[in-house]
Write an enzyme that holds these catalytic residues in place. Structure first.
Site, PDB file in Angstrom:
ATOM      1  N   GLY A 157     145.640  99.957 170.804  1.00  0.00           N
ATOM      2  CA  GLY A 157     146.758  99.107 170.407  1.00  0.00           C
ATOM      3  C   GLY A 157     146.370  97.708 169.980  1.00  0.00           C
ATOM      4  O   GLY A 157     147.185  96.982 169.429  1.00  0.00           O
ATOM      5  N   CYS A 169     168.942 121.239 158.308  1.00  0.00           N
ATOM      6  CA  CYS A 169     168.331 121.275 156.970  1.00  0.00           C
ATOM      7  C   CYS A 169     168.977 122.399 156.167  1.00  0.00           C
ATOM      8  O   CYS A 169     169.053 123.542 156.625  1.00  0.00           O
ATOM      9  CB  CYS A 169     166.833 121.496 157.077  1.00  0.00           C
ATOM     10  SG  CYS A 169     166.057 121.810 155.474  1.00  0.00           S
ATOM     11  N   CYS A 211     165.965 125.118 155.188  1.00  0.00           N
ATOM     12  CA  CYS A 211     165.294 125.979 156.155  1.00  0.00           C
ATOM     13  C   CYS A 211     166.086 126.137 157.445  1.00  0.00           C
ATOM     14  O   CYS A 211     165.704 126.893 158.325  1.00  0.00           O
ATOM     15  CB  CYS A 211     163.895 125.457 156.465  1.00  0.00           C
ATOM     16  SG  CYS A 211     163.883 124.005 157.534  1.00  0.00           S
ATOM     17  N   CYS A 250     164.863 118.686 155.138  1.00  0.00           N
ATOM     18  CA  CYS A 250     163.731 118.168 155.919  1.00  0.00           C
ATOM     19  C   CYS A 250     162.964 117.135 155.102  1.00  0.00           C
ATOM     20  O   CYS A 250     162.693 117.348 153.919  1.00  0.00           O
ATOM     21  CB  CYS A 250     162.741 119.292 156.243  1.00  0.00           C
ATOM     22  SG  CYS A 250     163.351 120.465 157.448  1.00  0.00           S
ATOM     23  N   CYS A 265     159.122 122.343 156.146  1.00  0.00           N
ATOM     24  CA  CYS A 265     160.284 123.031 155.595  1.00  0.00           C
ATOM     25  C   CYS A 265     159.831 124.279 154.829  1.00  0.00           C
ATOM     26  O   CYS A 265     160.371 125.372 154.988  1.00  0.00           O
ATOM     27  CB  CYS A 265     161.038 122.077 154.670  1.00  0.00           C
ATOM     28  SG  CYS A 265     162.654 122.633 154.165  1.00  0.00           S
TER      29      CYS A 265
END
Lengths: 256, 277, 365
Positions: free
Chosen positions: B28, B237, B240, B262, B268
């Site tokens: 980080g 979606c 899909c 998606c 997808c």
């Protein structure tokens, strides 16, 4: 009663110009000390040097922290200095706009130091912030308002709440009422006197106004040309000034 | 003329790898590095492509996505760049890639060990909008002094009723450094926590690198009584049928009719292929 | 039936074809030759070399042609190419007092040893569009050659100890900004490197602001000189310096009043600017900004944008600025979607509680 703060032979120079020179004093827990003098007398330089915002050219500042240990301020690293400033000290600036975060609400201003100490409960922060707004006589309904819409006196009271919310042991104040109308000043001075008593705060306050010193401070230091010319109980200094400069200051107040 | 493998000279790659090792060692923490001028504009992934260039080997399989899609122009351009200067194999399948460079998304398909995800980062400093001075933000990180960030979140709740940061939502990495996850939607933040894959972040213009090593704790900042939440859709979606993926809204006709699909085109596509098989 | 957008690759290929066609313009006209650009657009070439941080007139001309005259794009092309060049070594410091001067003017003294030398300048053209350029008249030969060494005007003041002094060799080894990241506070050598690569327009605006009260600036153009300077390197294996060529430089030394402070007595102080090729506007702007950025060192009040080193140095680079401003045209669908959902939530809350300001918050009552 042992001291909270020991200042010894403290000087700060700006290049060749003297800011303050060879100042020594002790401050005890719960005591409010006023530093008075005209502008240019070095009182703000002294305050900033004691509060570790300016590096001393000579001399030392020692502070006894909550656990009783003495800290030599000049030898602290940045991390410890910031921790001290955050957890044990507070600083109230003359212009509240310098001490506030103007782009966030009054509530966020009050809650900031608590969040810095790790408080992570929103409702609790709100509750404390409301309590403090009330304590400094700001309507708690204004908690979500931006301080830019507040009057000068309200802004200064908000700065006081923001500083005192973490219950510091020692507060530095630089002319906290100087920019305000007389009636507004009186209200803030009254508030400060009450809070200092309630919280048992120790404080060092800079002012050019002897009346402020008389109202708030048991002890007063008079500065001229960067040096302390007289120090003692405030009443004694005002009623029976010894140094010619203090006499001049006192008489000029009396004649105006 | 011929460029070196993956464009950068080997000295520059070594400099980058050293900086990346440091980044992995201090999760980080933003490591300053000698960012080079790349043949791609600043803000378009110069940090990401430097990291990718430093890591690519001839056997790597590279996937590049932008907004979750392999076929957006910037993703195509970066993939073409590496195909040209490194000649590596490329793929659109998350599972087949050894190295994935991304802008603004984490793939829906779970990543595994030995995969590296490289993020393009426009502004690595999460405190920047609150504190413009670099010298000061570095001190705040050094002292782990992050009250300021909570002021922002407090203010969101006070003004809007909840935290109004929807992307580039700040995280605390390994309990120590406040870190920008790059402008991914907060929907993707949970995927950062304890990820088996190595996550590397490159900010070319700002000249900073940082890392989230595998299996590192990553917390999204929040209040105890206002916990972190991700976006959810009522829709699924329309291609899909996925109900758990991040959806893009697409305007499909002149009357403003819209549909949701998606954002991760590979995810997808795979689901549709499986459904029709 | 909706089909997710495909074909980015093809679209890019078509776009590149269109760009090539647009760049070339009417094919009936001859293509610009690099030599024409180098010879006839020399000030443009100088700027591309300077901000591209690479002294190569041929490459700068190539970049300008490829960029269709977009200077910032040309600078970017040159910078990206520069990244791939190996670093063989560093030259010795350039000695501008040995410059073969072609132009040299001072705004501080009427007459100076060696004289004022106007050289080729637009300063005294009347800025009338010349609709019918004819071949230039032959240049009248000078009556006497210019001296080979011309003392710098500021050295004359130096002798009187009225101007701050910098002894050669006093500075630490400078930091290479193209190899290491900038960090703050940046020392003067680093600031000067940044300014040297900085965008001329940005520096010009910053410099201008210092003259209009945004910084305490009382500048005089102590000296501006332009000409050729030899570049020397000292290869380790040889142990002595050899000349590898010469480059054209423009140097500006500004003189600024200084009241004294921070332990420094009242004296004149310097601002410094240097630019490759003929780059007088750039060198002067750089010198003014350099001086403004010295406010902390000299203990001056610092309040103006041009005195704020984080502000100036972080925003001076055209390649960084141009990339980041223009990256906004990249897709931001995902983040925009996130903002859209948020805004819808807020709007729904607002319409649910029309009379409450601000919105009621959870856990408050």
């Amino acid at each position: 009663m042992s001291a909270l703060l020991q200042v010894r032979h403290l000087s700060h120079h700006y290049g060749r110009r003297v800011g303050c020179e060879d100042v020594s004093f002790d401050l005890h827990a719960g005591e409010l000390l006023c530093i008075v003098g005209e502008s240019g007398s070095g009182k703000s330089t002294l305050l900033n040097t004691v509060a570790a915002q300016l590096a001393p050219t000579a001399g030392s500042v020692r502070y006894r922290q909550r656990d009783g240990a003495w800290l030599e301020i000049a030898t602290l690293n940045e991390a410890d200095r910031r921790r001290l400033a955050r957890e044990e000290w507070g600083f109230v600036t003359q212009n509240p706009r310098d001490g506030l975060r103007l782009n966030v609400s009054a509530g966020a201003n009050v809650a900031e130091r608590l969040m810095a100490l790790g408080v992570r409960h929103y409702s609790q922060l709100r509750e404390i912030a409301r309590g403090w707004l009330e304590r400094v006589e700001i309507d708690p309904a204004r908690i979500d308002d931006a301080p830019t819409g507040f009057s000068g006196g309200m802004q200064q009271r908000l700065q006081i709440a923001r500083t005192l919310v973490t219950q510091p042991r020692l507060v530095f104040m630089d002319e906290p009422t100087a920019g305000l109308d007389v009636s507004v000043q009186a209200r803030i001075l009254d508030l400060l006197r009450r809070l200092v008593n309630e919280l048992g705060l120790a404080a060092v306050m800079v002012t050019h106004d002897l009346a402020v010193a008389r109202l708030l401070a048991a002890r007063t230091m008079v500065m001229q040309g960067g040096r302390v010319v007289e120090t003692g109980l405030t009443d004694q200094i005002l009623d029976d000034p010894q140094h010619p400069y203090t006499q001049l200051l006192v008489s000029s107040v009396l004649t105006t | 003329m011929n460029y070196n493998f993956a464009f950068l000279d080997e000295d520059t790659k070594r400099m980058l790898r050293r900086a990346l090792l440091k980044a992995v060692a201090i999760p980080g923490y933003q490591v300053p590095f000698g960012s080079r001028e790349m043949p791609l504009p600043y803000g378009w992934g110069t940090g990401g492509i430097q990291v990718t260039a430093a890591l690519l080997g001839p056997d790597d399989v590279l996937k590049v996505i932008d907004q979750g899609a392999d076929d957006t122009t910037n993703a195509v351009n970066i993939r073409r760049f590496f195909a040209r200067v490194a000649g590596v194999a490329t793929t659109e399948h998350t599972a087949d890639a050894t190295l994935i460079q991304t802008r603004h998304r984490i793939p829906e398909t779970s990543l595994r060990e030995n995969q590296i995800l490289v993020f393009q980062v426009p502004e690595p400093e999460p405190l920047r909008t609150l504190e413009p001075r670099e010298a000061e933000t570095r001190s705040l990180h050094a002292l782990a002094d992050y009250g300021l960030m909570h002021v922002k979140l407090y203010e969101d709740i006070a003004q809007y009723g909840h935290i109004a940061t929807s992307y580039d939502y700040p995280v605390l990495v390994d309990g120590r450094y406040l870190t920008s996850p790059s402008p991914i939607p907060k929907f993707d933040n949970p995927k950062l926590d304890q990820s088996p894959a190595l996550m590397l972040f490159g900010a070319g213009r700002e000249k900073r690198l940082y890392a989230i090593p595998p299996y590192t704790r990553v917390e999204s900042l929040a209040f105890e009584d206002h916990p972190f939440e991700i976006q959810r859709w009522e829709q699924q979606c329309e291609l899909c049928g996925a109900g758990e993926s991040y959806l893009d809204e697409v305007i499909v006709d002149d009357h403003g009719k819209r549909m949701f699909v998606c954002s991760d085109t590979d995810f997808c596509g795979q689901r549709r292929a499986e459904a029709s098989a | 039936m909706y089909v997710a957008v495909k074909g980015g690759e093809q679209a890019i290929a078509r776009s590149l074809e269109l760009l090539a066609e647009a760049r070339r313009g009417d094919p009936a006209l001859p293509e610009l030759e690099l030599a024409q650009i180098r010879e006839q657009l020399r000030l443009g070439v100088a700027r591309v070399m300077q901000e591209g941080s690479l002294y190569d007139e041929e490459l700068a001309a190539l970049a300008m042609r490829q960029a269709a005259g977009d200077m910032l794009e040309a600078i970017f092309l040159l910078r990206a190419y520069r990244t791939t060049l190996p670093r063989f070594g560093y030259s010795l410091p350039l000695d501008t007092s040995s410059m073969r001067v072609r132009r040299r003017v001072s705004g501080t003294f009427k007459d100076i040893p060696g004289g004022q030398v106007l050289g080729p300048t637009y300063d005294y053209t009347q800025r009338l569009l010349d609709f019918d350029p004819t071949a230039p008249a032959a240049v009248t030969p000078a009556t006497a050659p210019l001296p080979s060494q011309m003392p710098r005007v500021l050295d004359l003041l130096d002798a009187e100890a009225l101007i701050e002094r910098f002894a050669p060799g006093d500075d630490a080894e400078p930091f290479d900004l193209t190899r290491e990241p900038l960090s703050f506070p940046a020392d003067r050598a680093t600031r000067l490197q940044n300014l040297a690569r900085g965008d001329e327009g940005f520096l010009l605006g910053m410099a201008y602001s210092t003259q209009r009260g945004y910084a305490e600036s009382h500048p005089f153009a102590g000296e501006i000189r332009m000409g050729e300077v030899d570049v020397l390197v000292c290869p380790e294996e040889l142990g002595f310096a050899i000349e590898i060529g010469s480059i054209t430089l423009t140097e500006c030394q500004m003189i600024n009043q200084f009241q004294g402070g921070n332990g420094v007595p009242p004296q004149f102080t310097r601002g410094y600017g240097l630019s490759m090729g003929e780059g007088e506007r750039k060198a002067m702007s750089m010198a003014l900004v350099d001086r403004a950025l010295r406010c902390d060192e000299l203990g001056e009040a610092s309040y103006a944008p041009a005195q704020n080193q984080e502000f100036v140095l972080s925003h001076s680079d055209s390649v960084e600025a141009s990339g980041f401003v223009q990256h906004l045209k990249l897709p931001h669908y995902v983040d925009f979607q996130a903002e859209l959902s948020l805004l819808r939530t807020l709007a729904a809350q607002q319409s649910a509680t029309p009379n409450e300001q601000p919105l009621s918050t959870a856990g408050e009552q």
